[in-house]
Design a protein around this motif. Structure first.
Motif, mmCIF file in Angstrom:
data_model
loop_
_atom_site.group_PDB
_atom_site.id
_atom_site.type_symbol
_atom_site.label_atom_id
_atom_site.label_comp_id
_atom_site.label_asym_id
_atom_site.label_seq_id
_atom_site.Cartn_x
_atom_site.Cartn_y
_atom_site.Cartn_z
ATOM 1 N N ASN A 214 2.712 9.401 20.231
ATOM 2 C CA ASN A 214 3.698 8.679 20.997
ATOM 3 C C ASN A 214 4.552 9.654 22.040
ATOM 4 O OD1 ASN A 214 5.353 9.690 19.140
ATOM 5 N ND2 ASN A 214 6.372 8.263 18.304
ATOM 6 N N GLY A 215 4.243 11.191 21.833
ATOM 7 C CA GLY A 215 4.972 11.810 22.706
ATOM 8 C C GLY A 215 6.118 12.470 21.853
ATOM 9 N N VAL A 216 6.392 12.270 20.728
ATOM 10 C CA VAL A 216 7.721 12.680 20.145
ATOM 11 C C VAL A 216 7.529 13.802 19.216
ATOM 12 C CG1 VAL A 216 9.504 12.152 18.596
ATOM 13 C CG2 VAL A 216 8.702 10.288 20.335
ATOM 14 N N PHE A 217 8.151 14.961 19.442
ATOM 15 C CA PHE A 217 7.656 16.098 18.541
ATOM 16 C C PHE A 217 8.679 15.992 17.427
ATOM 17 C CE2 PHE A 217 8.875 20.286 16.983
ATOM 18 C CZ PHE A 217 7.761 21.022 16.949
ATOM 19 N N CYS A 218 8.030 15.894 16.253
ATOM 20 C CA CYS A 218 8.667 15.594 14.826
ATOM 21 C C CYS A 218 8.208 16.707 13.923
ATOM 22 C CB CYS A 218 8.374 14.499 14.204
ATOM 23 S SG CYS A 218 6.744 13.979 13.948
ATOM 24 N N ASN A 219 9.088 16.890 12.648
ATOM 25 C CA ASN A 219 8.493 17.684 11.557
ATOM 26 C C ASN A 219 8.337 16.725 10.537
ATOM 27 O OD1 ASN A 219 9.099 20.785 11.954
ATOM 28 N ND2 ASN A 219 10.775 19.500 13.043
ATOM 29 N N ALA A 220 6.965 16.638 10.168
ATOM 30 C CA ALA A 220 6.435 15.615 9.107
ATOM 31 C C ALA A 220 7.260 15.734 7.857
ATOM 32 C CB ALA A 220 5.019 15.416 9.059
ATOM 33 N N ASN A 221 7.198 17.107 7.504
ATOM 34 C CA ASN A 221 7.498 17.588 6.064
ATOM 35 C C ASN A 221 8.847 18.400 6.160
ATOM 36 O OD1 ASN A 221 4.535 17.728 4.222
ATOM 37 N ND2 ASN A 221 5.420 16.059 5.037
ATOM 38 N N ILE A 222 10.100 18.274 5.525
ATOM 39 C CA ILE A 222 11.066 18.948 5.360
ATOM 40 C C ILE A 222 11.357 19.280 3.862
ATOM 41 C CG2 ILE A 222 13.458 19.321 5.863
ATOM 42 C CD1 ILE A 222 13.316 18.159 8.550
ATOM 43 N N PRO A 223 11.031 20.134 3.141
ATOM 44 C CA PRO A 223 10.635 21.522 3.817
ATOM 45 C C PRO A 223 9.157 21.441 4.190
ATOM 46 C CG PRO A 223 10.890 21.598 1.533
ATOM 47 C CD PRO A 223 11.217 20.224 1.839
ATOM 48 N N THR A 224 8.833 22.664 4.747
ATOM 49 C CA THR A 224 7.207 22.988 4.874
ATOM 50 C C THR A 224 7.191 24.509 5.087
ATOM 51 O OG1 THR A 224 5.355 22.490 6.215
ATOM 52 C CG2 THR A 224 7.320 22.652 7.469
ATOM 53 N N GLU A 225 6.124 24.959 4.598
ATOM 54 C CA GLU A 225 5.880 26.566 4.716
ATOM 55 C C GLU A 225 4.303 26.606 4.715
ATOM 56 O OE1 GLU A 225 8.020 28.952 4.627
ATOM 57 O OE2 GLU A 225 9.662 27.529 3.965
ATOM 58 N N GLU A 226 3.520 25.505 5.013
ATOM 59 C CA GLU A 226 2.203 25.569 5.148
ATOM 60 C C GLU A 226 1.659 25.717 6.701
ATOM 61 O OE1 GLU A 226 0.128 21.828 3.773
ATOM 62 O OE2 GLU A 226 1.789 20.661 4.526
#
Length: 413
Positions: free
Chosen positions: A241-253
């Motif tokens: 949909n064109g939206v930049f997001c962070n699917a996991n908070i936190p993430t290190e992978e």
């Protein structure tokens, strides 16, 4: 924030981080939240920040563990082949209409310990089938979505056993704030830098074009083929949909798609897996041509067997992820008994559904094309941890030559 920041201040920062950095919620967008009842204080803060960001409607579906237990204790056996398809179809309809998705984890990792394994198996299978329409939109990254966590009493006491509930809750909340960078002076800027670091790592891996990964460690000797035209991802990304997001908070992978038919050897888990109210530990499996053909677990074996028996794809891999042993979550020294955190403390693999984004141009390919490249299909997607400070990983080139990728759990390149 300073060390004197109150819990309420940190909770508000965390809620804002979920909305602004996790979801990057857009003006006019609806938001669907799922959360445990004990997370209501966090949900209220998130809802406030969502409306301040311009959300048109925030809808929350709460889960109550006591009513879940009541089902297993009192419902007739035939009830365990039933799932709320109407609810999941509604969620899928919301996502197709442009809604964002926020899941708040915090369940009791051993809620269903001691319950009838047959009931667990049937209920999980029914739920997986009913959830499929929504899951496909999430694994296809059709929308901006995010998973975060909230401390709950049962979860806190599983992480910090033997201490008073209030102290366990305080310690778990502080660990959550630290691991998610919510306790830093500028969490949003910290996440921008973290995303840039992960992007540099994925760019290196995508340029190398490894054919496979070779794992060697205590109890582990595994050759894991990678899907054709695989695409490494890590940190935030742009949804369809064109939206930049962070699917996991936190993430290190950093993660990509294995080839569903090209995994051979043995691998052992390095941390417990909390799955649908069951705690599974000491997993050991053997793969032949991509499929699990032997499995044991020191704890929760029936639950793990039921998981991989969900369907044909549940006994094959849909994700492989690399995480350095020195990640901040690993350095905390905590076993969180929660996949969102433990998977970011250790390299891991996932049985079940592949992510479309892990195949180049994956969203434009048919299911048959994805399968031909090696992407897996399943009703489930469950990560479990295999990394440690004793694990070595080699990258295998197209000509069969190997180069060190990780040594003793740390990047070698």
């Amino acid at each position: 924030m300073s060390e004197t920041s109150t819990h309420e201040q940190l909770l508000d920062i965390y809620a804002k981080l979920a909305v602004r950095t996790g979801l990057n919620l857009q003006r006019g967008q609806q938001l669907v939240i799922t959360a445990p009842l004990d997370a209501v204080a966090l949900v209220r803060r998130i809802t406030e920040h969502a409306y301040e960001a311009g959300a048109s409607l925030v809808t929350t579906v709460y889960a109550d563990e006591e009513t879940t237990l009541a089902r297993y204790r009192h419902a007739p056996k035939e009830a365990f082949d039933v799932a709320p398809g109407w609810l999941f179809n509604g969620m899928a309809e919301a996502f197709r209409g442009g809604a964002a998705r926020l899941a708040i984890a915090g369940e009791n990792p051993a809620l269903l310990a001691g319950q009838d394994p047959d009931k667990l198996s049937r209920a999980n299978k029914a739920r997986s089938k009913a959830y499929r329409p929504a899951l496909e939109l999430i694994t296809g990254f059709a929308i901006n979505w995010c998973v975060i966590a909230a401390a709950t009493p049962a979860w806190a006491q599983s992480v910090f056993p033997g201490i008073p509930e209030a102290e366990a809750m305080d310690r778990l909340w502080r660990a959550i704030f630290a691991c998610t960078k919510a306790d830093l002076p500028d969490p949003i800027a910290a996440w921008e830098k973290h995303n840039n670091d992960l992007r540099r790592r994925t760019a290196f891996l995508n340029n190398r074009r490894y054919r496979a990964l070779k794992y060697k460690g205590p109890g582990t000797d595994l050759m894991l083929g990678l899907a054709g035209e695989h695409n490494w991802k890590g940190g935030g990304g742009k949804a369809l949909n064109g939206v930049f997001c962070n699917a996991n908070i936190p993430t290190e992978e950093v993660f990509t798609a294995p080839h569903k038919d090209m995994v051979d050897g043995v691998v052992c888990s390095s941390k417990p897996l909390s799955y649908q109210g069951s705690l599974i530990d000491g997993i050991r499996v053997r793969f032949e041509r991509g499929k699990i053909v032997e499995m044991t677990a020191e704890k929760g074996q029936d639950a793990f067997r039921n998981l991989i028996d969900t369907d044909e794809g549940a006994a094959r891999l849909g994700e492989v992820a690399l995480v350095p042993h020195s990640s901040p979550i690993s350095k905390s020294g905590l076993i969180f008994n929660n996949t969102l955190f433990d998977e970011n403390a250790a390299s891991h693999i996932a049985v079940g559904q592949s992510y479309t984004e892990n195949i180049r141009e994956g969203s434009k390919r048919s299911k048959d094309e994805l399968a031909a490249l090696g992407a897996n299909a399943s009703l489930v997607h469950v990560d479990w941890m295999i990394g440690s400070g004793e694990l070595d990983v080699d990258g295998i080139m197209a000509d069969g030559s190997a180069e060190p990728l990780m040594r003793k759990g740390e990047w070698a390149v």
